[in-house]
Design an enzyme around this catalytic site. Structure first.
Site, short mmCIF file in Angstrom:
data_model
loop_
_atom_site.label_atom_id
_atom_site.label_comp_id
_atom_site.label_asym_id
_atom_site.label_seq_id
_atom_site.Cartn_x
_atom_site.Cartn_y
_atom_site.Cartn_z
N GLY A 127 -11.32 -16.41 3.43
CA GLY A 127 -10.10 -15.95 4.05
C GLY A 127 -9.70 -16.85 4.97
O GLY A 127 -10.50 -17.50 5.96
N ARG A 133 -7.53 -30.81 11.44
CA ARG A 133 -6.77 -31.99 12.46
C ARG A 133 -7.68 -32.73 13.18
O ARG A 133 -7.54 -34.01 12.97
CB ARG A 133 -5.79 -31.27 13.22
CG ARG A 133 -5.03 -32.32 14.22
CD ARG A 133 -3.82 -31.66 14.84
NE ARG A 133 -3.14 -32.36 16.00
CZ ARG A 133 -3.65 -32.50 17.22
NH1 ARG A 133 -4.73 -31.85 17.54
NH2 ARG A 133 -2.98 -33.16 18.03
N VAL A 176 -11.10 -33.09 12.62
CA VAL A 176 -11.72 -33.89 11.63
C VAL A 176 -11.21 -35.01 11.33
O VAL A 176 -11.60 -36.31 11.45
CB VAL A 176 -12.23 -32.74 10.53
CG1 VAL A 176 -12.96 -33.63 9.63
CG2 VAL A 176 -13.19 -31.79 11.12
N ARG A 221 -10.80 -17.98 -3.05
CA ARG A 221 -11.97 -17.46 -3.36
C ARG A 221 -12.39 -17.84 -4.57
O ARG A 221 -11.59 -17.82 -5.53
CB ARG A 221 -12.33 -15.70 -3.28
CG ARG A 221 -11.88 -15.48 -1.83
CD ARG A 221 -12.11 -14.02 -1.52
NE ARG A 221 -11.43 -13.37 -0.30
CZ ARG A 221 -11.65 -13.81 0.94
NH1 ARG A 221 -12.89 -14.34 1.19
NH2 ARG A 221 -11.05 -12.90 1.85
N CYS A 222 -13.58 -18.32 -4.77
CA CYS A 222 -14.06 -18.95 -6.06
C CYS A 222 -15.35 -18.65 -6.67
O CYS A 222 -16.33 -19.18 -6.49
CB CYS A 222 -13.93 -20.40 -5.82
SG CYS A 222 -14.36 -21.43 -7.30
N ASP A 228 -19.07 -17.15 6.11
CA ASP A 228 -20.56 -16.90 5.67
C ASP A 228 -20.72 -17.29 4.28
O ASP A 228 -21.37 -17.99 3.99
CB ASP A 228 -21.16 -15.57 5.96
CG ASP A 228 -20.38 -14.36 5.63
OD1 ASP A 228 -19.28 -14.63 5.19
OD2 ASP A 228 -20.96 -13.18 5.59
N GLY A 229 -19.59 -16.77 3.59
CA GLY A 229 -19.63 -17.08 2.08
C GLY A 229 -19.59 -18.39 1.84
O GLY A 229 -20.22 -19.21 0.89
N THR A 260 -13.39 -17.95 10.45
CA THR A 260 -13.06 -16.65 9.84
C THR A 260 -12.93 -15.49 10.86
O THR A 260 -13.54 -16.08 12.07
CB THR A 260 -14.53 -16.09 9.19
OG1 THR A 260 -14.32 -14.62 8.90
CG2 THR A 260 -15.83 -16.21 10.12
N ASP A 279 -13.68 -12.77 11.09
CA ASP A 279 -14.71 -11.52 11.16
C ASP A 279 -15.87 -11.99 12.27
O ASP A 279 -16.46 -10.67 12.70
CB ASP A 279 -15.53 -11.62 9.81
CG ASP A 279 -14.63 -11.09 8.78
OD1 ASP A 279 -13.48 -10.33 9.05
OD2 ASP A 279 -14.77 -11.42 7.43
N ASP A 337 -18.71 -13.21 12.05
CA ASP A 337 -19.96 -12.96 11.48
C ASP A 337 -20.80 -14.10 11.00
O ASP A 337 -21.65 -13.80 10.06
CB ASP A 337 -19.69 -12.04 10.17
CG ASP A 337 -18.89 -12.46 9.11
OD1 ASP A 337 -18.57 -13.81 9.43
OD2 ASP A 337 -18.83 -11.83 8.14
N ARG A 354 -15.30 -6.92 7.34
CA ARG A 354 -16.17 -6.81 6.25
C ARG A 354 -17.24 -5.92 7.25
O ARG A 354 -16.97 -4.81 7.62
CB ARG A 354 -16.60 -8.00 5.97
CG ARG A 354 -15.74 -8.87 5.09
CD ARG A 354 -16.41 -9.99 4.35
NE ARG A 354 -15.56 -10.84 3.76
CZ ARG A 354 -14.68 -10.60 2.70
NH1 ARG A 354 -15.02 -9.39 1.92
NH2 ARG A 354 -14.02 -11.46 2.21
N ALA A 408 -10.08 2.05 23.77
CA ALA A 408 -10.00 3.11 22.73
C ALA A 408 -10.90 4.31 23.38
O ALA A 408 -11.95 3.90 23.88
CB ALA A 408 -10.38 2.34 21.47
N GLU A 409 -10.64 5.20 22.76
CA GLU A 409 -11.79 6.47 22.97
C GLU A 409 -12.83 6.53 22.25
O GLU A 409 -13.89 6.81 22.71
CB GLU A 409 -10.98 7.78 22.74
CG GLU A 409 -10.03 8.27 24.09
CD GLU A 409 -8.81 7.28 24.22
OE1 GLU A 409 -8.25 6.72 23.41
OE2 GLU A 409 -8.84 7.07 25.46
N GLU A 420 -13.58 -1.85 9.23
CA GLU A 420 -13.46 -1.55 7.69
C GLU A 420 -14.65 -1.27 7.05
O GLU A 420 -14.93 -0.72 6.12
CB GLU A 420 -12.67 -2.56 7.06
CG GLU A 420 -13.41 -3.82 7.08
CD GLU A 420 -12.62 -4.69 6.26
OE1 GLU A 420 -11.77 -4.72 5.59
OE2 GLU A 420 -12.93 -5.97 6.32
N GLN A 476 -3.61 -9.31 10.60
CA GLN A 476 -4.85 -9.63 11.38
C GLN A 476 -5.01 -11.02 11.12
O GLN A 476 -5.82 -11.72 11.85
CB GLN A 476 -6.05 -8.77 11.14
CG GLN A 476 -5.91 -7.49 11.75
CD GLN A 476 -6.67 -6.48 11.40
OE1 GLN A 476 -7.79 -6.33 11.72
NE2 GLN A 476 -6.74 -5.90 9.94
#
Ligand SMILES: Nc1ncnc2c1ncn2[C@@H]1O[C@H](COP(=O)(O)OP(=O)(O)OP(=O)(O)O)[C@@H](O)[C@H]1O
Ligand SMILES: O=P(O)(O)OC[C@H]1O[C@](O)(CO)[C@@H](O)[C@@H]1O
Ligand SMILES: [Mg+2]
Length: 320
Positions: A12, A22, A24, A73-74, A104-105, A126, A128, A130, A172, A187-188, A223, A252
């Protein structure tokens, strides 16, 4: 020193990938090294869509979301035979090392490619957040700010109508975005996959608070917990309070990167290029306590990041 490297983005997209790429490219060129750009991640690698880049190739992109290299994605890359094909293509171009910016993938794919002999340096890109071993991933801060903007707006309308708003955010299996958005947005309730929750208890508490005059509540759902539509339906039925659901979705992932994402991505990009050029490989550069750190690539992809229990506690305390 290596003479020729390549850069790609994968998985993603995330805001700040451009700033990292840039950095790199410009670092490698500064050191007199050839840089190739691989378009659309592993898919473009397999299709030999590989082009030499110059300084101008990365002009006017630091402020843009998405990735100028494209991404994909591949699933075929999970097969060893396919990765061997990819290695041959890279070698045909004289590419001696590769910087992969992805989640991570993508980094898992990179670690398997490194097992075949291609030197790899990874950067965590990412929304995420993660990637194990780094507190930070490129793009998570921008995504978090996008979610906060949504929470502020949802709070206005929720309060006007005395409603409950259930907001589903991405991530994820990781609850970082939801937890941070819950804390920063006040948030509550925040439901994340890492922490058990009791929806009946939440509904009882919501009912009591509305009976006592409360005008709005925000429930953030990661999610990874399940569908906010289902959860919102259940909350509405159990509480009898007017409830609406917002699934924020791909908004997002877009947008101009925040200053934090641009600066950190630039720092990480420079370190990645220098390390690769100087013969280091099979590492991921991340950020811990504000400083760039090197993490073993295999360790990073073989471990699962956990949610900081301090954040969970803070969210709980502040929402009471
Ligand atoms: N186990 C694996 N072996 C080889 N390649 C993999 C593996 N997992 C993922 N990849 C490659 O990396 C690509 C991106 O992975 P994935 O879809 O998990 O996204 P990601 O990099 O984690 O980013 P994000 O989660 O932010 O979308 C996959 O499409 C595939 O090409
Ligand atoms: O863009 P796609 O393929 O729909 O993927 C969506 C997924 O990608 C991410 O945005 C990034 O990993 C996740 O939060 C989300 O589950
Ligand atoms: Mg991922």
């Amino acid at each position: 020193m290596l003479k020729s490297i390549a850069i790609m983005t994968s998985g993603g997209d995330s805001p700040g990938m451009n700033a990292a790429a840039r950095a790199v490219v410009r670092t490698a060129l500064y050191e007199g090294v050839k840089v190739f750009g691989i378009y659309d991640g592993y898919k473009g690698m397999l299709e030999d869509r590989i082009v030499e880049l110059n300084s101008q190739s990365v002009s006017d992109i630091i402020q843009r979301g998405g990735t100028f290299l494209g991404t994909a994605r591949c699933p075929e890359f999970k097969q060893e035979e396919t990765r061997k094909e990819a290695l041959k293509i890279l070698q045909r171009h004289g590419i001696e090392g590769l910087v992969i910016i992805g989640g991570d993938g993508s980094l898992t794919g990179g670690s398997l490619l490194s097992d075949l002999g291609m030197p790899i340096v990874g950067l965590p890109g990412t929304i995420d957040n993660d990637v194990w071993g780094s507190d930070y991933t490129i793009g998570a801060d921008t995504a978090l700010n996008t979610i906060l903007d949504a929470i502020n707006k949802l709070r206005d309308t929720a309060s006007a109508h005395r409603r409950i708003i259930v907001l589903e955010v991405m991530g994820r299996k990781c609850g970082w975005l939801a937890m941070m958005a819950g804390i920063a947005g006040g948030a509550e309730y925040v439901l994340v996959p890492e922490v058990k929750y009791d929806l009946n208890k939440i509904c009882d508490e919501l009912k009591t608070s509305y009976d006592n005059g409360r005008r709005y509540s925000i429930v953030v759902v990661a999610e990874g917990v399940g569908s906010a539509v289902d959860i919102g339906k259940e909350i509405g039925e159990k509480t009898g309070i007017d409830t609406r659901v917002t699934v924020l979705g791909h908004v997002q992932r877009g947008g101009s990167p925040t200053a934090e994402d641009r600066v950190k991505a630039s720092m990480l990009g420079e370190k990645a290029a220098l390390a690769l050029l100087n013969g280091q490989s099979n590492i991921v550069f991340g950020i811990n306590e504000g400083k760039v750190v090197a993490i073993d690539l295999h360790d990073s992809v073989n471990n699962n990041k956990t949610l900081d229990p301090e954040l969970v506690r803070l969210a709980r305390v502040l929402s009471k």
